[in-house]
Each structure stands twice: as structure tokens, then as C-alpha cells.
Design an enzyme around this catalytic site. Structure first.
Site, PDB file in Angstrom:
ATOM      1  CG  HIS A  13      -1.755  -1.222   1.325  1.00  0.00           C
ATOM      2  ND1 HIS A  13      -3.097  -1.199   1.013  1.00  0.00           N
ATOM      3  CD2 HIS A  13      -1.472  -2.504   1.679  1.00  0.00           C
ATOM      4  CE1 HIS A  13      -3.606  -2.414   1.177  1.00  0.00           C
ATOM      5  NE2 HIS A  13      -2.639  -3.225   1.580  1.00  0.00           N
ATOM      6  CD  GLU A 192      -4.674  -8.496   6.451  1.00  0.00           C
ATOM      7  OE1 GLU A 192      -5.601  -7.903   5.867  1.00  0.00           O
ATOM      8  OE2 GLU A 192      -3.619  -7.914   6.809  1.00  0.00           O
TER       9      GLU A 192
END
Ligand code: ADE
Ligand code: ZN
Length: 322
Positions: A13, A192
Site C-alpha cells: 500500500h 487475512e
């Protein structure tokens, strides 16, 4: 010795890669008090929810097109310096809108950083536009519409990140339909924070070629076999998973089991300074903590290029560089 191995990163990210020193300088520039989120030892957060909050506060000191060019070039220069030949950066034009910069200027700044890094360091990069679940399905659809409409040569993928516990994949599937119709590569954070059901939802409702993390599929052997059979590539980020408490330690992390079950895997750093890691460190972890050989680690890189959201000429060129 993984320092000589060529590297690829498919899952990072952009704001999550912001170096501490750069963020400190930005905070001074905009006179923002980040003391609740940034201490002498690093970024401050305690669990997944507070990590996402911290991430948004840190992002808040990157405000202009120039800030984004600098952030992007800085990170790509670091990657190139450790032998990385290709990087995909997860970006949020919606964030650009929220901070008043605008989605177009946000992307333009980022692309300027990519151009400079390529010119100076030879690293190739592409952008994956992401929607964030915690801003709701409408904002994710907006992000997909933006990516589809932009038809920008460096925007080659679409992702869904953010709070995985918010809503189900079905709520966000229309955004992926828009991205798919526009010819973008599809990847999605799943497995996740949530368990195998989230990965199964992603396969059933999105059919992405890649999944961000996906590691918790390990709790369902049938699902692992399905991932192996379909050939879905997992963007595994071991350091992130340990930092966020998805697994207690590398010993209990399923990277090796997934690979041995025939699942295609690559390794990435996710939000490196937030998790006190780096792409170079993740490659070291693959060797030291998981005991992978240099050849096996080279396979992670090759798999990354094979699964990259690039045109076939670029893929060939990257493969030839290995
Ligand atoms: N946004 C930034 N990092 C993330 C992560 N690891 N999971 C979900 N959303 C994110
Ligand atoms: Zn991520």
C-alpha cells in the site's frame, strides 16, 4: 544471502510504505501533531482496527501532487536499491478525493514518482486502485468506476482492502464487475483477518487471479486444494501477518504448507514501516525463518512476474531480466 536475488513486489500500500523520516518531515511541513500515531520507535497502533486508523492519520500528511510524487519515488528507489525489478503499488484515489487533492492529481503525482524512479533506477511499476471496505460499498464502486474510466496505462489492477470484517464480499462484487469489464487485473484482500469463508467468497463471487494474503485458507484443506487447482496466486506478507497477530510466530505461519500443497505464492511487505519490515527483510525471512532455498525464493519472484498485471511484452522483458 537473499540480497543478490532479484525481487518483485505485488502487494504494498503506497501510504503504508511511507518511511518514518519522510512522514516526520511532512508532519513538520503541515504542522500536524502525529505524536499519538508516530513515536521514536515507529508508527503506533495496537490491533488491526487501530492500525487502519493509524494508517489514515499518517496518510493525512501526504497532501499534494508533489508529496505523492516524492513518496512514490522514495519507496521505489528503496526497492530498486535491493534488487527489485517490478513493483505494484496499491493506491486509493478515493483518499485523494477525501483530502481535497482530487483523484486525478493523486494519481498524477504517483505516476510522476513512477516515471522518475524508472528513469533514475530502472524499476518498472504499476498501480492497483483499491476500494476500502470500511468506507462502504458505494465508495468501493466509485473507486472501480474511477479506475475503469481513467484508462490510464499505469493503472492495471483493482483491489479491495480495509476492514475485512465489514460486510461480505457479495456487497463489493459489483465493483469488481466494473473493474473486470474494464480489463483490469483483479485481486482482493481475503483470509487475512477473516477465515476461509472470506477466501471462498472471493473465489465464488470475484474469481480474482490473485488474493491478498489468503493465508487463512489453510484452515480448510478443500479450499487449499481449490486454490492450487485454479492457480490463484496468493500475495503472502509474512511480516505483516505476524505484526498484526494473524499468526503468533513464523513457525505457525502457513507459507510453507501452502507452497507444498501446490498453491502459487509470492512474498510482499504490505505496509513495511508499520510492521517494521521491508521487502528485503521479507526475502530474508523466507530464507531464515521458513528455510526456503535460493532457488525456491527465486520462484517467488518468477511467480510474481507471471501473475503481474502487465502487458505481455513487459512480462517477457521482466522474465528475461531474471
Ligand atoms: N490497508 C493497508 N494495509 C492493509 C492490510 N494489511 N489489510 C487490509 N487493508 C489494509
Ligand atoms: Zn494489504
Amino acid at each position: 544471502m537473499t540480497s543478490l536475488i532479484k525481487k518483485v513486489e505485488l502487494h504494498c500500500h503506497l501510504e503504508g510504505a511511507a518511511p518514518l523520516s519522510l512522514t516526520q518531515a511532512q508532519a513538520r511541513k503541515y504542522n500536524v501533531d502525529l505524536s499519538q500515531w508516530l513515536g521514536p520507535q515507529g508508527y503506533l497502533w495496537t490491533d488491526f482496527a487501530s492500525f487502519l486508523q493509524c494508517y489514515d492519520h499518517i496518510s493525512n500528511v501526504y497532501r499534494t501532487q508533489e508529496d505523492y510524487a516524492l513518496l512514490t519515488e522514495t519507496y521505489l528507489a528503496e526497492l530498486a536499491g535491493v534488487g527489485t525489478i517490478y513493483s505494484e503499488l496499491i493506491v486509493s484515489p478515493d483518499h485523494g478525493k477525501r483530502i481535497g487533492l482530487g483523484a486525478e492529481a493523486y494519481i498524477e503525482g504517483t505516476c510522476e514518482g513512477i516515471r522518475l524512479a524508472k528513469e533514475k533506477h530502472g524499476i518498472e511499476a504499476r498501480l492497483i486502485v483499491t476500494g476500502e471496505r470500511h468506507f462502504g460499498p458505494e465508495s468501493v464502486i466509485e473507486a472501480a468506476r474511477f479506475a475503469a474510466k481513467a484508462r490510464h496505462p499505469l493503472i492495471t489492477g483493482f483491489n479491495l482492502a480495509g476492514e475485512e470484517r465489514m460486510g461480505r464480499v457479495a456487497d463489493y462484487a459489483p465493483a469488481f464487475d466494473i473493474a473486470r469489464d474494464a480489463g483490469l487485473g483483479l485481486t482482493i484482500h481475503a483470509g487475512e483477518v477473516c477465515g476461509p469463508f472470506s477466501v471462498a467468497d472471493a473465489l465464488d463471487l470475484v474469481s480474482p487471479t490473485r488474493i491478498g494474503h489468503g493465508v487463512r485458507a489453510i484452515d480448510d484443506p478443500t479450499l487449499v486444494a481449490r486454490l492450487a487447482e485454479v492457480g490463484t496466486v496468493l500475495e503472502v506478507c509474512p511480516g505483516s501477518n505476524i505484526a498484526l497477530g494473524v499468526y503468533n510466530d513464523f513457525k505457525s505461519h502457513p507459507l510453507r504448507k501452502l507452497k507444498e500443497a501446490g498453491v502459487k505464492v509470492t512474498i510482499s511487505s504490505d505496509d513495511p514501516p508499520f510492521f517494521r519490515t521491508s521487502l528485503a527483510r521479507e526475502y530474508e525471512i523466507a530464507a531464515q525463518e521458513f528455510g526456503f532455498s535460493e532457488e525456491e525464493i527465486g520462484d517467488f519472484t518468477r511467480t510474481g512476474i507471471e501473475a503481474a498485471f502487465v502487458d505481455e511484452d513487459t512480462r517477457k522483458r521482466l522474465l528475461a531480466a531474471l
